[in-house]
Every structure is written in C-alpha cells, then in structure tokens.
Design a protein around this motif. Structure first.
Motif, short mmCIF file in Angstrom:
data_model
loop_
_atom_site.label_atom_id
_atom_site.label_comp_id
_atom_site.label_asym_id
_atom_site.label_seq_id
_atom_site.Cartn_x
_atom_site.Cartn_y
_atom_site.Cartn_z
N TRP A 15 0.83 -1.21 0.00
CA TRP A 15 0.00 0.00 0.00
C TRP A 15 0.86 1.26 0.00
O TRP A 15 0.54 2.23 -0.69
N GLN A 18 2.11 1.97 -3.37
CA GLN A 18 1.02 2.38 -4.24
C GLN A 18 0.64 3.83 -3.97
O GLN A 18 0.48 4.63 -4.91
N PRO A 208 -7.93 6.48 -2.33
CA PRO A 208 -8.07 6.06 -3.73
C PRO A 208 -7.01 5.07 -4.20
O PRO A 208 -7.32 4.10 -4.91
N GLU A 209 -5.77 5.29 -3.81
CA GLU A 209 -4.71 4.39 -4.26
C GLU A 209 -4.85 3.00 -3.65
O GLU A 209 -4.51 2.01 -4.30
N GLN A 211 -7.78 1.67 -2.79
CA GLN A 211 -8.90 1.08 -3.52
C GLN A 211 -8.46 0.56 -4.88
O GLN A 211 -8.85 -0.53 -5.30
N GLU A 212 -7.63 1.35 -5.56
CA GLU A 212 -7.15 0.94 -6.89
C GLU A 212 -6.31 -0.33 -6.78
O GLU A 212 -6.43 -1.25 -7.61
N PHE A 213 -5.46 -0.39 -5.76
CA PHE A 213 -4.60 -1.56 -5.58
C PHE A 213 -5.45 -2.80 -5.28
O PHE A 213 -5.22 -3.87 -5.85
N TYR A 215 -8.56 -3.31 -6.06
CA TYR A 215 -9.31 -3.68 -7.26
C TYR A 215 -8.44 -4.46 -8.23
O TYR A 215 -8.84 -5.50 -8.76
N SER A 216 -7.22 -3.99 -8.46
CA SER A 216 -6.35 -4.65 -9.43
C SER A 216 -5.91 -6.02 -8.94
O SER A 216 -5.82 -6.97 -9.73
N LYS A 219 -8.83 -8.64 -9.07
CA LYS A 219 -9.02 -9.18 -10.42
C LYS A 219 -8.07 -10.32 -10.70
O LYS A 219 -8.37 -11.22 -11.48
#
Length: 227
Positions: A15, A18, A208-209, A211-213, A215-216, A219
C-alpha cells in the motif's frame, strides 16, 4: 519485493508503494509452491518478505522492510513521538497475531513454518468447528477486546485523525489490514464496540490508491479473504 500471494504481514508495504506512486515489482509466491520455492531463499534464512533495492541490496524481515519503506516514503511520523507510537501499534498488532498462532491445536496449517503469516487464513480453512471453538472464543472475548481497547485509547489520546497522531503512518496501514483480515476470517462483528476503529479502517480503505490496488489485485485473485 518477494512475498506470498496473501495479504499477511506485508500488505501495508504494498500500500505504501502504491500511495506514494512508486513502481515496484510485486513478486508473489503461492503457498502451494512455498515448500519448493523457499529453497532459493536459504541465504535469507528462508523467510519472506525480501525487498531488493537497486538490484544490489536485499533487506529481510517484515518490520525492517516496513520501517525502511515508511522512512523513505514519508509514512514514519512527523516527530519522534509519532514514530514511537507507530512502532508501538505495529508491535501490538504483531503480538495479537502471535496470540492467534499460539492456538496451534485449533487449526491445521499446510505451511507451518510460516504460520504467523497465514494463521487467520488457516483458521478460516479449518473445517472442524469444534476444533477451532476455543480459539474463536478467546479471540472474541479476550484478545481482541484487550488489544482493540488499547488501539481505541491511542486514537482518543492522540486527538488526531490517525493512530500515531496527526499524520498518516505505516501503523494505520498495519492496523487497518489486520482488522480487515480478522473481520473476514474470524467474525465480521469484531468492531461493533469500537466505532473509532471502524472509522479509521474505513478511511484507510477509502484512500483512492488503496482502492485501486485492491481492485487490481482482486481481479488477479489475490484479495478477498486471503488472510
């Protein structure tokens, strides 16, 4: 950085990279492959994480790596007291994880040599409800309330937004990650009596960062309940 394909102890390091916008190679080793893969790390006493810096320096031990990254990226507190508080919280979280590890008769682990990294995942995956009943009872009635009360007290005394004071530190990531893992793998209601911890956790996970991490990595199948 080499670590397992779980959140475990090193997720806060990911984190920090990121959030700071630092590109890093997130090498993940599956738990299923660890028995074979760990041979390549024998010179580092067979433990992860390992952080390689400029291809010439390697740093081992999770808290050494975490604090180095925190210092480099500005997540180590704005003064000595905040740094000390961040260190305190990090060690308290680790102690709490070791409390869980002590209940070795309550779950089976396919990776006993790294059980401090996988303990809550192992607990979740244990099929025998009776076998893990004592550990669950003691975590919910003894260990979690005792440590969570300390965390809540630190938040209240610090009069800041974050666990160590007025600035975001690596300890906020360590605590938020632990709380989320414990909710996923032990009981989703563990924070019902600790609203300030809920608020802190939510604020960290709403960065936000982060959350983005998440999410990626979700996946890629590396998130969810990966303790």
């Amino acid at each position: 950085m080499f670590y397992f394909n779980i959140r475990g102890l090193a997720e806060p390091i990911r984190w920090m990279f990121q959030i700071a916008g630092v590109d890093f190679i997130d090498e993940r080793i599956s738990l299923e492959d660890w028995k074979v893969e760990k041979q390549q790390f024998s010179k580092q006493v067979g433990q992860l994480p390992i952080l390689y810096i400029d291809e010439s320096i390697e740093l081992t031990q999770v808290h050494s790596v975490m604090r180095y990254v925190a210092r480099q990226l500005g997540f180590n507190g704005k003064n000595e007291m905040e740094t000390a508080r961040a260190d305190e919280v990090c060690e308290l979280v680790y102690d709490l994880r070791l409390c869980a590890v002590a209940y070795k008769d309550s779950f089976s682990s396919k990776t006993p040599d790294i059980v401090r990294h996988t303990v809550f995942r192992d607990f979740r995956n244990e099929p025998s409800i009776a076998k893990k009943a004592l550990m669950r009872k003691h975590l919910l009635e003894l260990h979690f309330p005792k440590y969570f009360s300390r965390f809540a007290k630190l938040l209240d005394e610090g009069e800041g937004e974050y666990i160590a004071g007025s600035t975001l530190t690596y300890a906020d990531f360590v605590l938020a990650n632990f709380l989320d893992v414990a909710e996923d793998n032990v009981n989703p209601d563990i924070l019902k009596d600790f609203p300030t911890l809920v608020d802190l956790k939510d604020r960290i996970f709403n960065i936000p960062e982060v959350q983005e991490f998440i999410y990626s990595t979700r996946k890629s199948g590396f998130y969810g309940s990966n303790g």
